[in-house]
Every structure is written in C-alpha cells, then in structure tokens.
Design a protein around this motif. Sequence first.
Motif, PDB file in Angstrom:
ATOM      1  N   LYS A  42      -6.496 -19.894 -54.762  1.00 51.87           N
ATOM      2  CA  LYS A  42      -5.100 -20.362 -54.310  1.00 51.87           C
ATOM      3  C   LYS A  42      -4.892 -19.581 -53.645  1.00 51.87           C
ATOM      4  O   LYS A  42      -4.017 -19.981 -52.484  1.00 51.87           O
ATOM      5  N   LYS A  43      -4.385 -18.432 -53.938  1.00 53.85           N
ATOM      6  CA  LYS A  43      -3.838 -17.004 -52.530  1.00 53.85           C
ATOM      7  C   LYS A  43      -4.310 -16.973 -51.903  1.00 53.85           C
ATOM      8  O   LYS A  43      -3.775 -17.423 -50.673  1.00 53.85           O
ATOM      9  N   GLY A  44      -6.395 -17.753 -51.240  1.00 59.73           N
ATOM     10  CA  GLY A  44      -6.751 -17.711 -50.427  1.00 59.73           C
ATOM     11  C   GLY A  44      -6.256 -18.501 -49.481  1.00 59.73           C
ATOM     12  O   GLY A  44      -5.904 -19.081 -48.209  1.00 59.73           O
ATOM     13  N   VAL A  45      -5.881 -20.132 -50.572  1.00 59.11           N
ATOM     14  CA  VAL A  45      -5.335 -21.257 -49.515  1.00 59.11           C
ATOM     15  C   VAL A  45      -3.914 -21.337 -49.208  1.00 59.11           C
ATOM     16  O   VAL A  45      -3.508 -21.299 -48.257  1.00 59.11           O
ATOM     17  N   LEU A  46      -3.183 -20.533 -49.816  1.00 58.12           N
ATOM     18  CA  LEU A  46      -1.884 -20.405 -49.559  1.00 58.12           C
ATOM     19  C   LEU A  46      -1.886 -19.553 -48.467  1.00 58.12           C
ATOM     20  O   LEU A  46      -0.779 -19.748 -47.223  1.00 58.12           O
ATOM     21  N   PHE A  47      -2.694 -18.123 -48.062  1.00 57.25           N
ATOM     22  CA  PHE A  47      -2.464 -17.444 -47.265  1.00 57.25           C
ATOM     23  C   PHE A  47      -3.002 -18.474 -45.606  1.00 57.25           C
ATOM     24  O   PHE A  47      -2.814 -18.102 -44.223  1.00 57.25           O
ATOM     25  N   ALA A  48      -4.026 -18.670 -45.177  1.00 56.62           N
ATOM     26  CA  ALA A  48      -4.653 -19.784 -44.963  1.00 56.62           C
ATOM     27  C   ALA A  48      -4.046 -21.251 -44.287  1.00 56.62           C
ATOM     28  O   ALA A  48      -4.725 -21.356 -43.377  1.00 56.62           O
ATOM     29  N   GLU A  49      -3.018 -21.243 -45.442  1.00 59.61           N
ATOM     30  CA  GLU A  49      -2.321 -22.422 -44.098  1.00 59.61           C
ATOM     31  C   GLU A  49      -1.128 -21.879 -43.317  1.00 59.61           C
ATOM     32  O   GLU A  49      -0.885 -22.969 -42.694  1.00 59.61           O
TER      33      GLU A  49
ATOM     34  N   ALA B 107     -14.160 -22.747 -46.460  1.00 62.70           N
ATOM     35  CA  ALA B 107     -15.006 -22.237 -47.346  1.00 62.70           C
ATOM     36  C   ALA B 107     -14.144 -22.472 -48.642  1.00 62.70           C
ATOM     37  O   ALA B 107     -14.326 -22.287 -50.101  1.00 62.70           O
ATOM     38  N   LEU B 108     -12.825 -21.589 -48.504  1.00 59.55           N
ATOM     39  CA  LEU B 108     -12.387 -21.506 -49.965  1.00 59.55           C
ATOM     40  C   LEU B 108     -11.274 -23.321 -50.660  1.00 59.55           C
ATOM     41  O   LEU B 108     -11.794 -23.213 -51.794  1.00 59.55           O
TER      42      LEU B 108
ATOM     43  N   SER C 274      -6.580 -14.374 -46.319  1.00 57.60           N
ATOM     44  CA  SER C 274      -7.436 -15.297 -46.754  1.00 57.60           C
ATOM     45  C   SER C 274      -8.377 -15.019 -47.206  1.00 57.60           C
ATOM     46  O   SER C 274      -9.154 -15.607 -47.843  1.00 57.60           O
ATOM     47  N   LYS C 275      -8.798 -14.453 -46.097  1.00 55.47           N
ATOM     48  CA  LYS C 275     -11.147 -14.434 -46.031  1.00 55.47           C
ATOM     49  C   LYS C 275     -11.026 -13.143 -47.331  1.00 55.47           C
ATOM     50  O   LYS C 275     -11.778 -13.106 -47.557  1.00 55.47           O
ATOM     51  N   VAL C 276     -10.060 -12.230 -47.123  1.00 51.18           N
ATOM     52  CA  VAL C 276      -9.561 -11.101 -48.619  1.00 51.18           C
ATOM     53  C   VAL C 276      -9.927 -11.381 -50.079  1.00 51.18           C
ATOM     54  O   VAL C 276     -11.134 -11.708 -50.896  1.00 51.18           O
ATOM     55  N   TYR C 277      -9.210 -12.979 -50.186  1.00 51.19           N
ATOM     56  CA  TYR C 277      -9.356 -13.317 -51.425  1.00 51.19           C
ATOM     57  C   TYR C 277     -10.379 -14.556 -51.516  1.00 51.19           C
ATOM     58  O   TYR C 277     -10.695 -14.751 -52.691  1.00 51.19           O
ATOM     59  N   HIS C 278     -10.974 -14.528 -50.163  1.00 56.88           N
ATOM     60  CA  HIS C 278     -12.139 -15.733 -50.203  1.00 56.88           C
ATOM     61  C   HIS C 278     -13.222 -14.959 -50.775  1.00 56.88           C
ATOM     62  O   HIS C 278     -14.033 -15.695 -51.251  1.00 56.88           O
ATOM     63  N   LEU C 279     -13.785 -13.642 -50.149  1.00 55.47           N
ATOM     64  CA  LEU C 279     -14.214 -12.679 -50.412  1.00 55.47           C
ATOM     65  C   LEU C 279     -14.466 -12.164 -52.166  1.00 55.47           C
ATOM     66  O   LEU C 279     -15.595 -12.003 -52.710  1.00 55.47           O
ATOM     67  N   ARG C 280     -13.129 -12.469 -52.501  1.00 54.77           N
ATOM     68  CA  ARG C 280     -12.636 -11.625 -54.468  1.00 54.77           C
ATOM     69  C   ARG C 280     -13.083 -13.205 -55.123  1.00 54.77           C
ATOM     70  O   ARG C 280     -13.658 -12.675 -56.067  1.00 54.77           O
TER      71      ARG C 280
END
Length: 521
Positions: A103-110, A120-121, A79-85
Amino acid sequence: MFKLLKLNLKGLYLFLLILTFVNCSNQNSNKKITTNNLEEKINQAFLDSELEDKTSTLLPVLFFIDNNSITFNDPCILSKVYHLRALKHYTLNEGDSLVKNAKKGVLFAEKCNNYEVKTALNNLLGIFYSNKKDSLLAIDSYNKALFYGEKNKDKTFVVDTYFSLCRLHANLKDWTKVIANAKKGIAAIEKSNYKQTRLKYFHTFLAEAYVNLGDYQLAEINLSKAIKITKKLKGKEKQEDLIKSYRAIYLIYAQLNKKQKKYDLAYQFMKSSDSLLLLKIKYQNEKNNVFLDTENALENELLKSNKRIIYNHRIITVGSILFLLISFYFIRRSYQFSNKLKISLEEKEALNDQLLCNFAKLEDTNNGLISKNEEIKSLLKFNEDTLLTKTLKISNYKDAVNNVIKKITTLIEEKESIKSVKMHSINRSLQEIISEEDFWEDFKIQFTKNRPYFFEGLLKKLPNLSITEQKHCAYIAVNLKSKEVATILSLSPRSVETTRYRIKKKLELENETLQEFLSKL
C-alpha cells in the motif's frame, strides 16, 4: 650517513601513506553495493524479481538500505523499495507486512509515471486479498494492475496478473473467465521475451476449465501442451518449479479421469500429486530457510564488515599517529635545514658583496691599465713617428753628404791643383760620418724599442733571411718608400723593388701584401 637515513625515512613515510590509502580503497572496493550505485541496484533487483522470478538480489539491497538508514526523494525509487519489501514478506508468507508495504508503494507509485511498478504493486495487493478470500478487493487490485500493465508496449508485467486472475476465478469456479484470462496470458507471453515458464500454467488452467466444462478433448490437448512445455524446460528451471508444474498437471489428470469414471487412474494421479505436494512443501520450507539463511549471512557479513572497519580504523589511527610523528620529524628537520640554508645564504650574500667590491676594484684597476695601455700605444706611435722622422732626416743628411762627396770627387778628378791626398782624407771622413752600418745599428735600436718581437717573428717565419733582407723588411714596416730605402742603402729604386719581390716570394705571400704581413709582426 644523514642523507641515507633521510632517504630511508622518506621511503618509510611514503610506504605508510600508500598502505593507509590502499587499505581504505580496498575497504571501499569490497562493497558491492554503494550509495553511488544503489539506485541502479534497486532497479536491477526489481527487474530480476518481476522478469525472472529471482529474489536473491533484493535481500542485499534491502539489507544495505536498512543498515545504512538510506532515504530517497524519488517516488519511483521509493515505490520500488516498498515493492521489494512486500515481495520479501510474500516469500516468507508474512501477509500483514506484505499489504502494509504494498500500500505504501502504491501511494508513492501514484506520484511517478512508472507503469511497471504500479502493475507489480497492484498485483501483489491482489494476491494478498485473494489469500484473504476477499474476491472483490482482489479483482479490483488485479484490474488496476491490468490497466497500468496494458499501457506498456512490453506486456511482460501483466502476465503474472493474468496468472493470478486465472487462479482467483478457478477458486470461484468461474471457468469462462479462467479461459479468457489464460488466453490473454498466453497472448501476452507471445509478445514478450520473458515469462515463458508461465505457459505451462496457463495451459493447466485451460485444461482444468475444460474438464469442469465437460470438454475433455480440449482438456487433454492443453494437458499435453503443459507436459510438453514442462519437459522442454527440464534442466532450465528450478526443481521446485518442476514439482509444482507436475503436481498441477497430475491434479487435473485426476479430475479428468474421475469425470470419465476412471477411478484407478484418478487415484494414481492423486497419489502422485500428494507425493509431489510433500516435496513442494519441503522445497518451500527449504526456500524459506535459504531466504532466512541469506538474511543471517548478510547480518554475519555486516558483523564481519564492522570488525574489518574497526580493524581498519585502528590501522588508520596508528598510521595517522605515525604519519603525524613522521610529519613532525620532517617539519623539524625542514626547519633546521631552513635555518642552515638561511645562514648559508647570508654567508653567500656577504661573499657576494665582497666579490662585488673586488670586482669594482678590478674594474678600476682595469680602467687604469686601459688608460696606461692607451698612453703606451700613444708613446709607441710617437716613438715610431720620431724614428721615421729621424730616419728621413738621416736619409736627407746622407743625401747631402753624398752630394758633397760627389762634388769633392769631381773636384779631385778635374783640378790637379787641389791636393788629392787631402781631398781623399776629407772624403773618407765624410764617409765615416755617414756610415750605413752605423745608421742601421742606430735605427735597429730605436725600431726594436717599438716592436721588440719583429725580428724574432720574422726569422721564425723565414730563418734563412739575410741581414740586407731584414733591413728591407724593417724599413718597409715603418712605411719607407722604395726611393727612401734606396737612398739609405745606397741602391737604385729598382734594386729595392727587386729585393722586395724576392722577399715576398720567399714568404709565399699570395692573398696579402708584404706591408700587410710585416705590420702583423
């Protein structure tokens, strides 16, 4: 010469090994980001971007992940990697890529309990929907960000959400909500050690809201606070942020003066704001260029790194070939040496067998010598006993003869009828038979056979010893008693004892008897 050459080759061999491994270690040490510290770097880049608005650390991290095809199993890291992207695309104004990664980051953050990355996302999604003028989705994303952010003790991560809500409600002309969110943002900053630069923006939002609500005095108070904070931060924040702050303040001042019908001042502030807008656009373009230049620099660095790797691989290949050649040489030399050593060992074993055989012969010879030595000792003991017996017999013989001599002498003195001349002749004949000198010479010969170094050692110890004293020492050495020596030497036992005492004194014997001393000679 061969040993010296061998040492030089070993030195070269070790040098090549060290050179190869140093090259490899230098190659590894030059990499700032590695698979071992990658997760740490991701966490650091995330905190840098959210707490200090730094985006310089995210590019190397993403570049390393993309060029090494790194995959992760931890949903929080993903989720942090997708946040950085998403943040990278936000900086480059690439909205579609931003929302896709967010959106991908939010899915993994869940799937993880990290409220910071969830905040942050959702905040990034809210910004995207705000830019798309979709207020409902934007507010929904911001509310989710606030929901997760308020669960943290540290309220730093909700500051940007309140800031984004202020901007959204300002665009919607909902000034009451602008004021409410601005005040919450200020309260969150007061509980945090970060985001201090956001204070001036919240006061700017408050000023804008009060201008539109007609409360000009509160508007000026908040504008003054915004200016004061901006001046305080001068030199501490980037020029780009400083221009952005002053432009927002000048726009509010233009609105305030326009509302108060001070059109000249309003025009001047608007003109200054437009000038700052041009600078802002310029700095934004420069920021984007720097961002792109950074990516290009990383790609160039990758090319250089690949060239270095190829170069190092060539060095390692050459080193490996040399290593194999030298190893083969040393293996061959070791094989030759082992053969020589084997031959040498065989020769040594043969020599050892010969030595063992010689040793066995010597041992047999030694046993024979020991046996002969025992025989000699036995013979010496026998001779000594024989000499003693003979001496005693001679002594007894002499006693008998002396008795005869005494009787004859008595007859000569008492009876005149016996012709004294004849008796004297007999007497002389008997004395010649039992001559003490003849007895001594015979005794000395037999004694010397048994103890050849006796007199030599005695005279070495005491050179001035008389012949009589030597006789006494010899008789003592064969264990003759004083009475027996007295008979042989025609002396009284007391004279023998006196002579023995005198000899002992000459020899300066204190801790041993005369018998003990003479037995050692």
